[in-house]
Design a protein around this motif. Structure first.
Motif, PDB file in Angstrom:
ATOM      1  N   ALA A 130      38.119  71.893 -21.168  1.00 13.90           N
ATOM      2  CA  ALA A 130      38.643  70.951 -22.158  1.00 13.90           C
ATOM      3  C   ALA A 130      40.081  71.328 -22.503  1.00 13.90           C
ATOM      4  CB  ALA A 130      37.759  70.952 -23.404  1.00 13.90           C
ATOM      5  N   SER A 131      40.371  72.627 -22.553  1.00 17.67           N
ATOM      6  CA  SER A 131      41.742  73.086 -22.835  1.00 17.67           C
ATOM      7  C   SER A 131      42.684  72.679 -21.717  1.00 17.67           C
ATOM      8  CB  SER A 131      41.766  74.611 -22.994  1.00 17.67           C
ATOM      9  OG  SER A 131      40.919  75.004 -24.040  1.00 17.67           O
ATOM     10  N   LEU A 132      42.230  72.862 -20.488  1.00 14.36           N
ATOM     11  CA  LEU A 132      43.034  72.460 -19.330  1.00 14.36           C
ATOM     12  C   LEU A 132      43.334  70.964 -19.402  1.00 14.36           C
ATOM     13  CD1 LEU A 132      44.200  73.294 -16.522  1.00 14.36           C
ATOM     14  CD2 LEU A 132      41.996  72.608 -15.541  1.00 14.36           C
ATOM     15  N   ASN A 133      42.303  70.204 -19.788  1.00  9.88           N
ATOM     16  CA  ASN A 133      42.440  68.760 -19.909  1.00  9.88           C
ATOM     17  C   ASN A 133      43.494  68.399 -20.964  1.00  9.88           C
ATOM     18  OD1 ASN A 133      41.555  66.029 -21.201  1.00  9.88           O
ATOM     19  ND2 ASN A 133      40.557  66.040 -19.186  1.00  9.88           N
ATOM     20  N   THR A 134      43.425  69.058 -22.111  1.00 10.59           N
ATOM     21  CA  THR A 134      44.378  68.785 -23.188  1.00 10.59           C
ATOM     22  C   THR A 134      45.805  69.112 -22.746  1.00 10.59           C
ATOM     23  OG1 THR A 134      42.725  69.198 -24.886  1.00 10.59           O
ATOM     24  CG2 THR A 134      45.026  69.408 -25.559  1.00 10.59           C
ATOM     25  N   ALA A 135      45.956  70.201 -22.012  1.00  7.96           N
ATOM     26  CA  ALA A 135      47.285  70.606 -21.565  1.00  7.96           C
ATOM     27  C   ALA A 135      47.910  69.555 -20.646  1.00  7.96           C
ATOM     28  CB  ALA A 135      47.207  71.956 -20.867  1.00  7.96           C
ATOM     29  N   PHE A 136      47.120  69.015 -19.718  1.00 12.74           N
ATOM     30  CA  PHE A 136      47.705  68.179 -18.669  1.00 12.74           C
ATOM     31  C   PHE A 136      47.445  66.673 -18.781  1.00 12.74           C
ATOM     32  CE2 PHE A 136      47.965  72.291 -16.452  1.00 12.74           C
ATOM     33  CZ  PHE A 136      49.211  72.206 -15.856  1.00 12.74           C
ATOM     34  N   ALA A 137      46.493  66.240 -19.599  1.00 13.39           N
ATOM     35  CA  ALA A 137      46.194  64.798 -19.665  1.00 13.39           C
ATOM     36  C   ALA A 137      47.411  64.042 -20.197  1.00 13.39           C
ATOM     37  CB  ALA A 137      44.976  64.539 -20.544  1.00 13.39           C
ATOM     38  N   ALA A 138      47.911  63.126 -19.372  1.00 14.08           N
ATOM     39  CA  ALA A 138      49.115  62.407 -19.768  1.00 14.08           C
ATOM     40  C   ALA A 138      48.813  61.410 -20.880  1.00 14.08           C
ATOM     41  CB  ALA A 138      49.716  61.690 -18.556  1.00 14.08           C
ATOM     42  N   ARG A 163      44.899  66.645  -2.843  1.00 15.40           N
ATOM     43  CA  ARG A 163      44.999  67.874  -3.648  1.00 15.40           C
ATOM     44  C   ARG A 163      45.458  67.611  -5.077  1.00 15.40           C
ATOM     45  NH1 ARG A 163      43.904  72.303  -1.165  1.00 15.40           N
ATOM     46  NH2 ARG A 163      43.770  72.242   1.092  1.00 15.40           N
ATOM     47  N   LEU A 164      45.067  66.464  -5.599  1.00 10.89           N
ATOM     48  CA  LEU A 164      45.393  66.174  -6.990  1.00 10.89           C
ATOM     49  C   LEU A 164      44.243  66.613  -7.881  1.00 10.89           C
ATOM     50  CD1 LEU A 164      46.891  62.588  -6.581  1.00 10.89           C
ATOM     51  CD2 LEU A 164      48.096  64.791  -6.703  1.00 10.89           C
ATOM     52  N   ALA A 165      44.583  67.057  -9.072  1.00 13.79           N
ATOM     53  CA  ALA A 165      43.552  67.408 -10.048  1.00 13.79           C
ATOM     54  C   ALA A 165      43.837  66.649 -11.340  1.00 13.79           C
ATOM     55  CB  ALA A 165      43.535  68.910 -10.273  1.00 13.79           C
ATOM     56  N   PRO A 166      43.552  65.327 -11.354  1.00 17.24           N
ATOM     57  CA  PRO A 166      43.835  64.533 -12.547  1.00 17.24           C
ATOM     58  C   PRO A 166      42.999  65.008 -13.736  1.00 17.24           C
ATOM     59  CG  PRO A 166      43.265  63.130 -10.668  1.00 17.24           C
ATOM     60  CD  PRO A 166      42.942  64.530 -10.291  1.00 17.24           C
ATOM     61  N   GLN A 167      43.635  64.997 -14.878  1.00 17.01           N
ATOM     62  CA  GLN A 167      42.966  65.368 -16.119  1.00 17.01           C
ATOM     63  C   GLN A 167      42.834  64.087 -16.940  1.00 17.01           C
ATOM     64  OE1 GLN A 167      42.015  68.728 -16.516  1.00 17.01           O
ATOM     65  NE2 GLN A 167      42.712  68.793 -14.384  1.00 17.01           N
ATOM     66  N   PHE A 168      41.625  63.593 -17.076  1.00 22.08           N
ATOM     67  CA  PHE A 168      41.427  62.283 -17.697  1.00 22.08           C
ATOM     68  C   PHE A 168      40.741  62.416 -19.055  1.00 22.08           C
ATOM     69  CE2 PHE A 168      39.176  58.311 -18.457  1.00 22.08           C
ATOM     70  CZ  PHE A 168      40.247  57.428 -18.356  1.00 22.08           C
ATOM     71  N   ARG A 169      41.310  61.737 -20.027  1.00 29.08           N
ATOM     72  CA  ARG A 169      40.760  61.836 -21.388  1.00 29.08           C
ATOM     73  C   ARG A 169      40.301  60.467 -21.872  1.00 29.08           C
ATOM     74  NH1 ARG A 169      41.522  66.524 -24.043  1.00 29.08           N
ATOM     75  NH2 ARG A 169      40.719  66.508 -26.155  1.00 29.08           N
ATOM     76  N   LEU A 170      39.064  60.405 -22.338  1.00 24.34           N
ATOM     77  CA  LEU A 170      38.485  59.140 -22.786  1.00 24.34           C
ATOM     78  C   LEU A 170      37.947  59.302 -24.200  1.00 24.34           C
ATOM     79  CD1 LEU A 170      37.500  56.256 -21.845  1.00 24.34           C
ATOM     80  CD2 LEU A 170      35.383  57.364 -21.120  1.00 24.34           C
TER      81      LEU A 170
END
Lengths: 422, 253
Positions: A130-138, A163-170
């Motif tokens: 979740a921290s990784l997501n918060t850091a990178f989610a645009a 090789r993409l690692a999208p960080q998606f927040r909903l």
């Protein structure tokens, strides 16, 4: 890629992420928390059977580029092949980016969907992913429901690999008394190589609201996906969450559900069907924080070849939460001697007026049933197909939305060994 | 030609020999009753005929319509016209009765090079047979044998038999656990299928079934072989005198 390299990537690309200086500070706090925890793996109890450290060796890019027009064209034909119902609002996301040209809205005053700059905060106990997501989610995509939605909302997530690692927040918010169905489908453009979609969904349900949340995950074979669904239910709210996991190299789907008001109810059901060297992990935590709350967990796994399915279902009943009814089942069918299943029920009960039950089975197809079918003239392969299908159907029958249920049924049946025509 | 010829059959279950030199010939249209005390090998014979994996034929032969039966898989035996009505029909949750009946019928038709029946044709075929077995349509939509009463399970076995029209039907204690009314329904079903070209083996413990389905021959199975054969008067004698006198006679030989 080590966590240090991921931090470096943030230093290089972080400036491209939208938001104020405040948001940037939040992202940096989240990144620091991620660096401290590292990618989860077996040393963490809740990750005992699923190891993400192999992702550290892959030089994924955590900020995904906006898809080009050729990608949009391929995505468009992929969506057309899904045969979605015309009368439904649809939102399409490619590598985590909302694609307006492929989406369509329907006039419905009860439901809005909006993608905007996030308003994150970081809890001190935030998990690594979740921290990784918060850091990178645009962006953060918010679905808000204020009445009874007239049609189910379709969310289609398409990965392009590379090789993409999208960080998606909903975010899904239901006002008191609101009612909606949200369907999430995960798929990829073929032949695109590895990727890792890391998704966090925060669900807030007001009093007496009803959310039906369905998920069909049919990634290409090389894909990774981790999902954390965090839900808070007020009094009388109902959540019905059904998922089917078919694809991916490694997939983990987590539910963290807090029943905060009296008579809130959560039903989480799902199945995974794995083969080859696939790894599928389902984690459910249901925290009964208020009296008269109820929950159901039903999970089935069909595990073939050298694949591995994990189920961990945890029920917590807090001290003052009396008159609780919580039930859980995990049934697992092994189709090969090399297939592996780890299933674990966990109960943490601090109240005394509680009905809790759990049951788990791990087994092979019944010899008696196989013989009975064969003795009627049905060949061994078809007999195995019939019994495996029957095992799957008991979960699939729980999807109440007919077109989705039959779509999923077809998707499951075509992947079963010894497939049958109905 | 005989439909079934069993010669000097020896068979083991879990390494233990149960059938010890059994001989039996069944001609077209004949109904043979096989009686005998518990543990004599009656059900083993039924399972061996149907081809259950864990029953091993160690010596002797079984010829069905002239061909070696032992070499055939269970589904090949069924498609060749052999039917076993199970003593304990198996419950299959999630598979409805219609699906099983239709899949079985079509598998057998396909093996004979006949066209498969569609849903409409299937309903036409099954309707009259359901009437004979006093089975309602609701019954077809339930999972195979799941939650069925003992009598319903046995009626379901006979319904399958009526639909599949086997050349040799082996009924393994189809009368056990039935009350008089259910027994009459089952017997009516079986009798409706009697035909000069169709043979039957009734494995039973009790004579009362044979009052309703008259056998041409009665055999007593004891200690893994047939120790006495006769006509239906033998069944009455067994009912009156029990099995001891025969097993003693056999032991004395």
């Amino acid at each position: 890629m080590s966590t240090a390299q991921i931090t470096e990537q943030f230093d290089d690309l972080g400036a491209e992420l939208p938001g104020s200086a405040e948001l940037d500070a939040v992202r940096r706090t989240a990144l620091a928390r991620f660096s401290e925890l590292g990618l989860p793996g077996r040393r963490v109890e809740t990750w005992r059977y699923t190891e993400l450290s192999s992702l550290a060796d892959k030089d994924f890019s955590y900020v995904a580029p906006v898809p080009d027009s050729a990608t949009l064209e391929r995505a468009s034909s992929l969506i057309a092949a899904l045969g979605l119902m015309d009368d439904r609002p649809l939102s399409v996301f490619i590598d985590g980016h909302w694609i307006q040209s492929l989406s369509k809205s329907q006039p419905d005053s009860a439901i809005t969907i909006e993608t905007a700059t996030p308003d994150f905060s970081v809890a001190a106990t935030e998990s690594a992913l979740a921290s990784l997501n918060t850091a990178f989610a645009a962006h953060s995509t918010a679905i808000r429901v204020s009445g009874t939605a007239s049609a189910p909302l379709e969310l289609v997530f398409i990965g392009t690999g590379r090789r993409l690692a999208p960080q998606f927040r909903l975010k899904i918010e239901l006002a008191a008394g609101a009612k909606a169905t949200v369907i999430q489908r995960f798929l990829d453009l073929s032949g695109s190589g590895e990727s890792w979609l890391n998704q966090v969904a925060d669900i807030e349900q007001g009093e007496n609201s009803e959310l039906t949340l369905y998920r069909l995950q049919s990634h290409q074979a090389e894909q990774y996906q981790t999902t954390l669904n965090r839900a808070a239910l007020a009094a009388g709210a109902k959540l019905s969450a059904g998922s089917v996991e078919l694809g991916g190299a490694l997939v983990r789907n987590e539910f963290d559900i807090r029943l905060q008001g009296q008579k809130a109810h959560a039903h989480v059901f799902g199945m995974c069907l794995t083969g080859g060297h696939q790894h599928s992990d389902m984690q459910i935590v249901i925290d009964h924080q208020a009296p008269y709350t109820t929950s159901r967990q039903d999970h089935r796994a069909i595990v073939a070849d050298s694949s591995h399915c994990v189920f961990n279902g945890k029920v917590i009943v807090q001290k003052d939460a009396q008159h609780i009814d919580a039930r859980q089942r995990s049934d697992n069918l092994l189709l090969s001697a090399k297939a592996e299943v780890d299933t674990k029920p966990e109960l943490e009960i601090y109240a005394d007026q509680v009905v809790c039950s759990h049951g788990a089975t791990v087994g092979e197809l019944s010899e008696d049933q196989l013989f009975y079918l064969r003795a009627r003239g049905i060949d061994a392969e078809l007999a195995r197909g019939i019994l495996t299908t029957a095992f799957a159907n008991s979960i699939l029958d729980r999807f109440e939305l007919e077109d989705f249920r039959e779509h999923v049924r077809t998707a499951v049946h075509t992947r079963l060994p010894g497939r049958i025509e109905s | 030609m005989n439909i079934l010829e069993i010669e000097k059959l020896h068979a083991t279950v879990g390494g233990k020999e149960i059938l010890k030199g059994l001989d039996l010939c069944v001609g077209p249209g004949e109904v043979h009753a096989i009686m005998g005390p518990n543990g004599s090998g009656k059900s083993t014979l039924a399972q061996v005929l149907a081809g259950r994996d864990d029953y091993e034929v160690t010596s002797g032969s079984i010829r069905f319509k002239g061909a070696d039966l032992v070499e055939l898989a269970p589904e090949e035996r069924a498609c060749a016209g052999l039917f076993l009505a199970f003593q304990y029909p198996i419950e299959i949750p999630g598979v409805n009765n219609t699906y099983l009946l239709k899949a079985a019928l079509n598998a057998q038709r396909k093996s004979r090079g006949e066209t498969e029946v569609d849903a409409f044709e299937f309903m036409r075929l099954i309707k009259d047979k359901m009437k004979v077995m006093q089975i309602s349509e609701e019954f077809l939509h339930r999972s195979v044998n799941e939650g069925f009463s003992g009598g319903e399970k046995k009626r379901n076995e006979v319904l399958q038999m009526l639909l599949l029209e086997p050349q040799l039907a082996v009924l393994d204690e189809t009368d056990s656990g039935l009350d008089v009314d259910a027994l009459k329904v089952v017997a009516a079903g079986v009798n409706s299928l009697r035909d000069p070209k169709r043979s039957m083996i009734l494995v039973t413990h009790y004579e009362r079934l044979l009052e309703l389905i008259e056998p041409d021959f009665v055999h007593v199975l004891a200690g893994g072989k047939i120790v006495k054969s006769g006509d239906r008067s033998l069944a009455r004698e067994l009912d009156a005198r029990g099995y001891d006198w025969i097993t003693q006679q056999a032991a004395a030989v």
